[in-house]
Design an enzyme around this catalytic site. Structure first.
Site, PDB file in Angstrom:
ATOM      1  N   PRO A   2       0.804  -1.197   0.000  1.00 43.32           N
ATOM      2  CA  PRO A   2       0.000   0.000   0.000  1.00 43.32           C
ATOM      3  C   PRO A   2       0.849   1.265   0.000  1.00 43.32           C
ATOM      4  O   PRO A   2       1.716   1.453   0.847  1.00 43.32           O
ATOM      5  CB  PRO A   2      -0.750  -0.111   1.313  1.00 43.32           C
ATOM      6  CG  PRO A   2       0.094  -0.997   2.175  1.00 43.32           C
ATOM      7  CD  PRO A   2       1.177  -1.570   1.364  1.00 43.32           C
ATOM      8  N   GLU A   3       0.576   2.114  -0.946  1.00 45.93           N
ATOM      9  CA  GLU A   3       1.148   3.448  -0.956  1.00 45.93           C
ATOM     10  C   GLU A   3      -0.004   4.421  -0.725  1.00 45.93           C
ATOM     11  O   GLU A   3      -1.120   3.986  -0.436  1.00 45.93           O
ATOM     12  CB  GLU A   3       1.860   3.706  -2.290  1.00 45.93           C
ATOM     13  CG  GLU A   3       2.954   2.681  -2.580  1.00 45.93           C
ATOM     14  CD  GLU A   3       3.654   2.906  -3.912  1.00 45.93           C
ATOM     15  OE1 GLU A   3       3.790   4.072  -4.319  1.00 45.93           O
ATOM     16  OE2 GLU A   3       4.051   1.926  -4.541  1.00 45.93           O
TER      17      GLU A   3
END
Length: 290
Positions: free
Chosen positions: A2-3
């Site tokens: 996840p960014e």
DNA sequence: CATTTCACCTGGTGGC
DNA sequence: TGCCACCAGGTGAAAT
């Protein structure tokens, strides 16, 4: 996994489905890695509290928590309590690491392997933290005498041109490495570093401090564009990322370079190259990026 | 100090 | 089928 766009998507999903709910019971797995705060302390802090709202800062999810309204007979105390309840008095801070998921489910859903936390809510729903590699971290923070969580770096969606340029001034490291440094910018990871550099036409190995003002501004604007577009599409699902409802994102279909090694550049047809920068797989078009 | 490298984990993929 | 090498969205500690 996840960014910024993925964490933003998850935060919105969790917020929509848990806002105003009360945490009835908190369960934690026996593994110690994911717990920045000892599980017992987390459980003690979480149980009974109300989820005011859930939001993102950088790559962190922050659940703002408040005390459950107590049953009191004095109306003035009640008013005070109601007033106090406007302000969160604690936070549950979730970092998803590489493979973490935060899901809102019903208790009858089968519990996935590598589930490390389950928060049972008064509504009957459940928040589950699942993380096979255990690079994620969970923290409970009491806000009495302690500041609310905030990342060290600038938020890429709101940083101005001058402040953005100042982050890289005098730095000798590769621009890609600088983009990944969370104390400079917060929220950018491997996918969006590669994608923003492609869109700005900049080679990942260029020294950060040697980029021109024009190049830096192009990079800032392309970074904002790519992050916003990715949020609209629910993030990138490269292998197994899903949002709070277990739904995949679609931004992987818009990638120009990330994980496209050897494939034709979508702008010029040149094969996409893969190199290592800051120990990370880095993808770029040798013709479009200078 | 700034920068680079590596360990921390599990799981998927592809070669033999 | 198995074994092995290598790769993966991140980050913080240790080394340079």
């Amino acid at each position: 996994m996840p960014e910024l766009p993925e964490v933003e998507t998850i935060a919105r999903g969790v917020d929509a489905r848990t806002r105003g709910d009360r945490i009835v019971e908190a369960w934690f797995s026996g593994h110690s890695e994911p717990f920045k705060t000892p599980p017992r302390q987390q459980a003690a802090g979480l149980e009974g509290r109300i989820i005011f709202h859930v939001h993102r800062t950088g790559k962190h999810l922050v659940c703002e928590l408040g005390p459950a309204s107590r049953l009191v007979d004095s109306s003035s105390i009640e008013r005070d309590a109601a007033h106090e309840a406007q302000r969160p008095d604690a936070q549950w801070i979730v970092h998803l690491g590489m493979t973490g998921r935060l899901l809102v489910t019903t208790p009858d859903q089968p519990v996935a392997k590598h589930t490390h936390a389950r928060l049972l809510l008064a509504s009957g729903r459940e928040i589950r933290f699942v993380d096979p590699r255990r690079f994620g971290r969970l923290e409970f923070r009491d806000l009495l005498g302690c500041a609310g969580f905030r990342g060290a770096g600038q938020e890429p969606l709101t940083v101005g041109a001058a402040a953005f340029a100042a982050l890289f001034r005098g730095r000798r490291l590769a621009i890609k490495a600088a983009l990944l440094n969370q104390t400079l910018l917060t929220g950018v990871g491997n996918i969006y570093a590669d994608e923003s550099l492609f869109r700005a036409g900049i080679r990942p190995r260029r020294q950060a401090g040697r980029l021109t003002k024009t190049e830096l501004e192009r990079l800032r604007l392309e970074l904002i564009n790519v992050l916003k577009h990715a949020i609209q599409l629910g993030g990138s699902s490269v292998s197994d990322y899903v949002d709070a409802n277990g739904v995949r994102g679609f931004f992987q279909l818009e990638h120009f370079v990330y994980m496209r090694t050897g494939e034709a550049c979508l702008r010029c047809g040149t094969p996409i190259k893969r190199i290592l920068v800051a120990g990370r797989g880095t993808h770029y078009c040798p013709k479009c990026q200078r």
